[in-house]
Design a protein around this motif. Structure first.
Motif, PDB file in Angstrom:
ATOM      1  N   ASP A 147       0.868  -1.172   0.000  1.00 19.75           N
ATOM      2  CA  ASP A 147       0.000   0.000   0.000  1.00 19.75           C
ATOM      3  C   ASP A 147       0.906   1.223   0.000  1.00 19.75           C
ATOM      4  N   VAL A 148       0.881   1.982  -1.086  1.00 26.32           N
ATOM      5  CA  VAL A 148       1.749   3.156  -1.220  1.00 26.32           C
ATOM      6  C   VAL A 148       0.916   4.437  -1.204  1.00 26.32           C
ATOM      7  N   THR A 149      -0.189   4.390  -0.461  1.00 30.72           N
ATOM      8  CA  THR A 149      -1.072   5.545  -0.374  1.00 30.72           C
ATOM      9  C   THR A 149      -1.074   6.089   1.052  1.00 30.72           C
ATOM     10  N   LYS A 193      -5.851   8.857   3.192  1.00 30.09           N
ATOM     11  CA  LYS A 193      -6.999   9.223   2.365  1.00 30.09           C
ATOM     12  C   LYS A 193      -6.985   8.487   1.031  1.00 30.09           C
ATOM     13  N   ARG A 194      -6.124   7.468   0.925  1.00 26.91           N
ATOM     14  CA  ARG A 194      -6.000   6.609  -0.253  1.00 26.91           C
ATOM     15  C   ARG A 194      -5.469   7.341  -1.486  1.00 26.91           C
ATOM     16  N   ARG A 195      -4.693   8.408  -1.254  1.00 23.28           N
ATOM     17  CA  ARG A 195      -4.017   9.104  -2.342  1.00 23.28           C
ATOM     18  C   ARG A 195      -2.582   8.595  -2.396  1.00 23.28           C
ATOM     19  N   PRO A 196      -1.998   8.462  -3.591  1.00 23.08           N
ATOM     20  CA  PRO A 196      -0.596   8.049  -3.669  1.00 23.08           C
ATOM     21  C   PRO A 196       0.287   9.016  -2.879  1.00 23.08           C
TER      22      PRO A 196
END
Length: 142
Positions: free
Chosen positions: A86-88, A91-94
């Motif tokens: 997981d590279v976010t 807030k699930r933004r990269p």
């Protein structure tokens, strides 16, 4: 329903959250062309993956592995997700620093160069151990 293993989070590796904060305060940190101005970026990749960004660029890729750095950050995040990372952010933004860290992580994930950081052992009891403990407690009550 299939149980998907928990993804390892890049931001939880030592030094990555600090770099992410610095990139928030000073966006130049996130630009790969400014890497030489910030030696802590190479120190972080060397400590976590065993190679610097320059070493990652110099590594030769096998024919069946495409480089990750030409992809857009969202596409990079999807590729790493498929590889178990997981590279976010929350807030699930990269991550802002993804363009700096992705090449080294990509090579380490695929075993081409460098290494992945040690994953601490999971000390949580497995399902059967919990059930065994519950059964033992019931037996003692009898």
């Amino acid at each position: 329903m299939t149980d998907r293993p928990k993804l390892r989070r890049l931001i939880e590796l030592p030094g990555v959250a600090d770099l992410e904060y610095k990139a928030l305060m000073k966006p130049a940190y996130a630009a790969p062309e400014n890497r030489a101005d910030y030696p802590e970026i190479d120190a972080c990749t060397k400590a976590n993956f065993g190679l610097t960004a320059d070493e990652a660029e110099a590594a030769s890729l096998p024919d069946d592995l495409d480089p990750i750095d030409h992809l857009a950050p969202r596409d990079q995040a999807a590729a790493f997700d498929a590889a178990g990372w997981d590279v976010t952010d929350d807030k699930r933004r990269p991550l802002r620093m993804l363009r700096q860290l992705a090449p080294s992580l990509w090579l380490a994930v695929h075993g081409v160069a460098g290494s992945l950081p040690h994953l601490p052992e999971d000390n949580r009891p497995s399902d059967w151990a919990s059930k065994l403990a519950a059964d033992a407690a019931k037996f003692r009550k009898r």
